[in-house]
Scaffold this motif. Structure first.
Motif, PDB file in Angstrom:
ATOM      1  N   SER A  37      63.230  26.255  15.054  1.00 47.14           N
ATOM      2  CA  SER A  37      63.105  27.542  15.736  1.00 47.14           C
ATOM      3  C   SER A  37      63.420  28.712  14.815  1.00 47.14           C
ATOM      4  CB  SER A  37      64.019  27.574  16.957  1.00 47.14           C
ATOM      5  OG  SER A  37      65.351  27.417  16.551  1.00 47.14           O
ATOM      6  N   SER A  64      60.890  26.846  24.303  1.00 47.88           N
ATOM      7  CA  SER A  64      61.789  26.315  25.329  1.00 47.88           C
ATOM      8  C   SER A  64      62.224  27.472  26.204  1.00 47.88           C
ATOM      9  CB  SER A  64      63.004  25.607  24.709  1.00 47.88           C
ATOM     10  OG  SER A  64      63.876  26.532  24.119  1.00 47.88           O
ATOM     11  N   TYR A  66      65.029  28.511  29.489  1.00 45.48           N
ATOM     12  CA  TYR A  66      66.081  28.277  30.466  1.00 45.48           C
ATOM     13  C   TYR A  66      66.028  29.419  31.471  1.00 45.48           C
ATOM     14  CZ  TYR A  66      68.325  24.750  27.540  1.00 45.48           C
ATOM     15  OH  TYR A  66      68.598  23.622  26.823  1.00 45.48           O
ATOM     16  N   SER A  90      65.327  23.947  32.968  1.00 42.66           N
ATOM     17  CA  SER A  90      65.044  24.017  31.547  1.00 42.66           C
ATOM     18  C   SER A  90      63.677  23.392  31.286  1.00 42.66           C
ATOM     19  CB  SER A  90      66.128  23.286  30.749  1.00 42.66           C
ATOM     20  OG  SER A  90      66.239  21.950  31.175  1.00 42.66           O
ATOM     21  N   HIS A  91      62.996  23.912  30.265  1.00 43.15           N
ATOM     22  CA  HIS A  91      61.673  23.398  29.914  1.00 43.15           C
ATOM     23  C   HIS A  91      61.509  23.428  28.403  1.00 43.15           C
ATOM     24  CE1 HIS A  91      57.416  22.502  30.258  1.00 43.15           C
ATOM     25  NE2 HIS A  91      57.225  23.406  29.311  1.00 43.15           N
ATOM     26  N   TYR A  92      61.084  22.312  27.837  1.00 39.46           N
ATOM     27  CA  TYR A  92      60.746  22.229  26.419  1.00 39.46           C
ATOM     28  C   TYR A  92      59.270  21.894  26.306  1.00 39.46           C
ATOM     29  CZ  TYR A  92      65.633  22.321  25.007  1.00 39.46           C
ATOM     30  OH  TYR A  92      66.932  22.696  24.775  1.00 39.46           O
ATOM     31  N   ASP A  93      58.539  22.656  25.514  1.00 38.27           N
ATOM     32  CA  ASP A  93      57.110  22.460  25.311  1.00 38.27           C
ATOM     33  C   ASP A  93      56.880  22.144  23.833  1.00 38.27           C
ATOM     34  OD1 ASP A  93      54.360  22.487  25.283  1.00 38.27           O
ATOM     35  OD2 ASP A  93      54.172  24.363  26.376  1.00 38.27           O
ATOM     36  N   PHE A  94      56.488  20.903  23.555  1.00 34.09           N
ATOM     37  CA  PHE A  94      56.212  20.458  22.189  1.00 34.09           C
ATOM     38  C   PHE A  94      54.726  20.138  22.055  1.00 34.09           C
ATOM     39  CE2 PHE A  94      60.685  19.288  22.860  1.00 34.09           C
ATOM     40  CZ  PHE A  94      61.259  19.914  21.775  1.00 34.09           C
ATOM     41  N   ASP A  98      55.644  17.646  26.882  1.00 32.23           N
ATOM     42  CA  ASP A  98      56.415  18.666  27.593  1.00 32.23           C
ATOM     43  C   ASP A  98      57.467  17.945  28.433  1.00 32.23           C
ATOM     44  OD1 ASP A  98      54.478  20.344  26.631  1.00 32.23           O
ATOM     45  OD2 ASP A  98      53.618  20.835  28.572  1.00 32.23           O
TER      46      ASP A  98
END
Length: 171
Positions: A37, A64, A66, A90-94, A98
């Motif tokens: 990041s 990401s 929050y 929370s969300h993480y997007d790769f 996801d």
């Protein structure tokens, strides 16, 4: 498209609290290091004496996010220490996957003097097979409503630890 919706939601959240001015109604941004990041943008607004809503965007992976809140609870401690419980999404997007989950935890904040504040919290997040984290942030007000922030968060379960340095404008 997702980033546009997230940005609009965060802007609406921040605009809702423009009338209140305290340490928990702010917008913040700066450098964030967790994995690959670079930057973060964060906002928070106190909607009543006990409830603070917040959102944070970090460019880890694709991004990401929050979004949640803190509820301040009086346990009869000293007046200069405020304790809270926190919860949210929370969300993480790769690129390859996801993951969306929930987080919850508790913490406290205290002012050292009229210009500086310490915020400490611990939480559990269900994303990426779940992990615990403990973080501390120090905020110092340079001039009225304009502060510098520095923080560190330790994570478990193979998640990289987090370092942040940024600027905050309180409203």
């Amino acid at each position: 498209m997702k980033k546009s919706i997230i940005a609009l939601a965060a802007a609406g959240l921040l605009g809702a609290g423009a009338a209140s001015a305290d340490d928990f109604s702010y917008i913040s941004g700066g450098i964030y290091d967790v994995g690959d990041s670079d930057i973060y943008v964060e906002g928070s607004v106190r909607v009543n004496p006990n409830l603070v809503l917040s959102a944070q965007f970090v460019d880890v992976g694709d991004f990401s996010l929050y979004a949640g809140g803190k509820y301040f609870v009086d346990f009869g401690q000293q007046q200069d220490v405020e304790t809270f419980i926190q919860a949210g999404v929370s969300h993480y997007d790769f690129d390859v996957s996801d993951d969306t989950g929930f987080y919850g935890g508790a913490g406290f904040t205290t002012k050292f003097d009229a210009y500086s504040r310490l915020i400490v919290d611990a939480r559990y997040d269900t994303v990426l097979d779940g992990f615990f984290s403990v973080g501390a942030r120090f905020r110092y007000e340079f001039v009225d409503r304009f502060s510098g922030d520095i923080g560190y968060r330790v994570n478990t379960s193979g998640m990289d630890n987090e370092v942040r340095v940024g600027l905050t404008y309180s409203f």
